[in-house]
Scaffold this active site. Structure first.
Site, PDB file in Angstrom:
ATOM      1  N   TYR A 105     -20.196  -3.458  14.991  1.00  0.00           N
ATOM      2  CA  TYR A 105     -20.488  -2.337  14.034  1.00  0.00           C
ATOM      3  C   TYR A 105     -20.886  -2.103  12.572  1.00  0.00           C
ATOM      4  O   TYR A 105     -19.665  -2.091  11.950  1.00  0.00           O
ATOM      5  CB  TYR A 105     -18.861  -1.174  14.786  1.00  0.00           C
ATOM      6  CG  TYR A 105     -19.175  -0.023  15.092  1.00  0.00           C
ATOM      7  CD1 TYR A 105     -19.760   1.172  13.687  1.00  0.00           C
ATOM      8  CD2 TYR A 105     -17.947   1.050  15.390  1.00  0.00           C
ATOM      9  CE1 TYR A 105     -19.488   2.140  13.400  1.00  0.00           C
ATOM     10  CE2 TYR A 105     -17.851   1.895  15.166  1.00  0.00           C
ATOM     11  CZ  TYR A 105     -18.693   2.708  14.318  1.00  0.00           C
ATOM     12  OH  TYR A 105     -18.608   4.224  13.843  1.00  0.00           O
ATOM     13  N   LYS A 160     -23.615  -1.256  16.675  1.00  0.00           N
ATOM     14  CA  LYS A 160     -23.754  -0.259  16.589  1.00  0.00           C
ATOM     15  C   LYS A 160     -24.274  -0.100  15.782  1.00  0.00           C
ATOM     16  O   LYS A 160     -23.499  -0.306  14.160  1.00  0.00           O
ATOM     17  CB  LYS A 160     -22.652   0.563  16.740  1.00  0.00           C
ATOM     18  CG  LYS A 160     -22.733   1.872  16.345  1.00  0.00           C
ATOM     19  CD  LYS A 160     -21.354   2.166  17.157  1.00  0.00           C
ATOM     20  CE  LYS A 160     -21.183   4.110  16.822  1.00  0.00           C
ATOM     21  NZ  LYS A 160     -20.933   4.514  15.175  1.00  0.00           N
TER      22      LYS A 160
END
Length: 294
Positions: A132, A160
């Protein structure tokens, strides 16, 4: 492949700032009704304001409410690998689609440090791990070369991207083309359709809390090959983002816009945004103009 959208679910609070699990479950049902998947304990879920035990319970409550009807990713990232491991192990086995690990924040990391951090977590759990990257908040950026190394770990499934750089997303997608099964999720809401067209596996959206149906329309249009419908929904979605985020800190504005439609979500934990009559009037005008006032 069929693309999907995970909404970075808000965490609801009572007036005394304790977590309102019942109201959070109601938001889960709202997203399921729109056909969206979920991310829990993300940036829009006030994860940095939640305690260790609250995060574990929150993931459990969401998973119980979802009951297998959607894919759920939970963010467990903390500044130190030690606590990140504790959280990852606590939610491992709950049936999650993935465990997201935000890059460490406050602690400045080398790329080698990031490789050790993510690899250690991925080694410790059976649930697939998603990197992330949100450097504007963490001050640590996961470089594409680092992603290339981590993508070859047997239990790291994707990344992400919340950085907003199209060049970075394309570099991550180059990794995905080299490593079979590695997925890239694009997060900035103005890039939803662009990310899908470039080859992203899906999106993770904070703004989807405010407009779950509109986000779902982008995904559905793209998956059906109806690009006219997808572009129309994206234009509306991006316009909402521009208008709303111009007023301040995006996660707080998402929460406030949602609150003005449904007060059960509560306020954000302090010192985040407090009610402001003039700002509320601006938010209501934005929601009304885009047909989102309930």
């Amino acid at each position: 492949m069929t693309r999907n959208a995970h909404v970075a679910l808000v965490t609801c609070f009572h007036e005394d700032e304790t977590v309102n699990y019942a109201a959070t479950r109601a938001q889960v049902r709202r997203q399921l009704a729109a056909g969206n998947d979920l991310m829990v304990c993300g940036t829009n879920g006030d994860f940095s304001a939640l305690t260790h035990d609250e995060k574990i319970r929150l993931v459990g409550e969401v998973m119980e409410e979802v009951a297998g009807r959607a894919k759920v990713i939970a963010n467990v990232g903390c500044p130190a690998t030690f606590e990140t491991l504790q959280l990852a192990r606590a939610v491992d086995g709950m049936g999650l689609h993935g465990i997201a690990v935000i890059a460490p924040y406050f602690i400045s990391c080398t790329q080698d440090g990031l490789i050790r951090h993510f690899s250690t977590v991925a080694d410790a759990v059976t649930t697939p791990v998603y990197l992330y990257d949100i450097p504007a908040r963490t001050q640590n950026h996961i470089e594409p070369a680092t992603v290339g190394t981590l993508a070859r770990h047997g239990n790291i499934a994707g990344i992400k991207d919340s950085g907003g750089s199209t060049d970075t997303v394309r570099a991550y997608l180059d990794v995905a083309r080299d490593v079979e099964g590695f997925e890239v999720y694009c997060a900035p809401d103005h890039l939803v359709l662009w990310g899908l067209e470039e080859g992203c596996a899906g999106v993770v959206s904070g703004l989807g809390n405010v407009a779950p149906g509109l986000l779902a329309q982008i995904i559905a249009g793209f998956n059906a090959g109806d690009m006219e419908a997808a572009r129309a929904a994206q234009e509306n979605f991006a316009g909402l983002r521009k208008d709303l985020y111009a007023l301040g800190f995006p996660p707080a504005l998402v929460k406030r816009a949602l609150y003005l439609n449904d007060p059960s979500v509560g306020l954000s934990r302090q010192p985040a945004l407090l009610p402001d009559a003039a700002q509320d009037a601006q938010i209501l005008a934005i929601l009304t103009a885009r047909g989102l006032k309930e």
